[in-house]
Design an enzyme around this catalytic site. Structure first.
Site, mmCIF file in Angstrom:
data_model
loop_
_atom_site.group_PDB
_atom_site.id
_atom_site.type_symbol
_atom_site.label_atom_id
_atom_site.label_comp_id
_atom_site.label_asym_id
_atom_site.label_seq_id
_atom_site.Cartn_x
_atom_site.Cartn_y
_atom_site.Cartn_z
ATOM 1 N NE ARG A 37 -3.581 -2.236 2.690
ATOM 2 C CZ ARG A 37 -3.313 -3.443 3.200
ATOM 3 N NH1 ARG A 37 -2.119 -3.705 3.700
ATOM 4 N NH2 ARG A 37 -4.236 -4.380 3.206
ATOM 5 C CE LYS A 62 -7.426 -1.355 5.462
ATOM 6 N NZ LYS A 62 -8.113 -1.471 4.178
ATOM 7 C CG HIS A 135 -5.670 0.850 -4.228
ATOM 8 N ND1 HIS A 135 -5.134 0.430 -3.029
ATOM 9 C CD2 HIS A 135 -6.838 0.182 -4.359
ATOM 10 C CE1 HIS A 135 -5.959 -0.441 -2.465
ATOM 11 N NE2 HIS A 135 -6.996 -0.621 -3.253
ATOM 12 N NE ARG A 138 -3.317 -3.372 -1.653
ATOM 13 C CZ ARG A 138 -2.776 -4.126 -0.720
ATOM 14 N NH1 ARG A 138 -1.460 -4.235 -0.636
ATOM 15 N NH2 ARG A 138 -3.523 -4.786 0.147
ATOM 16 C CE1 TYR A 170 -5.628 -5.342 -4.552
ATOM 17 C CE2 TYR A 170 -6.674 -4.481 -2.572
ATOM 18 C CZ TYR A 170 -5.690 -4.409 -3.534
ATOM 19 O OH TYR A 170 -4.782 -3.397 -3.498
#
Length: 191
Positions: A37, A62, A135, A138, A170
């Site tokens: 992240r 996180k 992101h 990712r 995701y």
């Protein structure tokens, strides 16, 4: 984020080629090579890098759950070049002796993506779905890993997900269940 918005390996190659210096290249390769992240990248310290074993220890993660991520050889090499012998402190320095901010990382990615021809000023201003963001890198990395045959459990661990269902959502696709490790899948050759 829709799967059709993910970067292809060819688009990523264009992004990487558009990096103008060692810092930009290290940021792009670290985000895409590890799936970290942006906040994890910003807080990364030199002491968290294990060049000998090919790992990065993510201490500021996180949910307060530190983890260790596999780091492909090209990522580690880019980090070593960027660090130029520095042995302590934040990997990516920002203004006023601190670490780089998440906003600075996004600005850098916008500039690199524009130079690569992957986005234009309008997409940046409109916050387009195809805007190159940490992101997006990712998501794209997770998609590449699954396509390469890396087991969804290994991808979940790499991304720091506590649940496989999070990883499945995701990447917004059915998971590839072939059992291969990151090294055997050839992630090093993707970067």
């Amino acid at each position: 984020m829709r799967p059709q918005d993910f970067l292809t390996p060819e688009e990523f190659a264009c992004l990487k080629a558009a990096c103008e210096d060692d810092r930009e290249k290290a940021i792009v390769l670290t985000l895409a090579g590890t799936g970290m992240r942006v906040n994890e990248l910003c807080n990364l310290r030199v002491e968290d890098l294990d060049f000998g074993h090919g790992y990065i220890h993510v201490e500021v993660a996180k949910g307060g759950r530190p983890r260790t991520v596999v780091s492909p050889k090209p990522t580690l090499e880019a980090l070593q070049v960027h660090l130029n012998g520095r042995e302590a402190g934040f990997v990516f320095l920002g203004r006023q002796d601190g670490h780089i901010s998440t906003r600075q990382v996004q600005r850098l990615l916008d500039e690199i993506a524009i130079r690569a021809g992957l986005q234009d000023e309008r997409q940046v201003l409109q916050r387009s779905r195809k805007r190159i963001s940490p992101h997006l890198l990712r998501h794209s990395a997770a998609s590449w890993w699954l396509d390469a045959g890396i087991h969804i459990g290994d991808v979940a661990g790499q991304l720091g997900h506590a649940s496989l269902s999070t990883t499945t959502r995701y990447v917004d696709r059915a998971p590839n269940h072939r059992r291969e490790s990151f090294r055997r899948a050839g992630v090093d050759k993707m970067l």
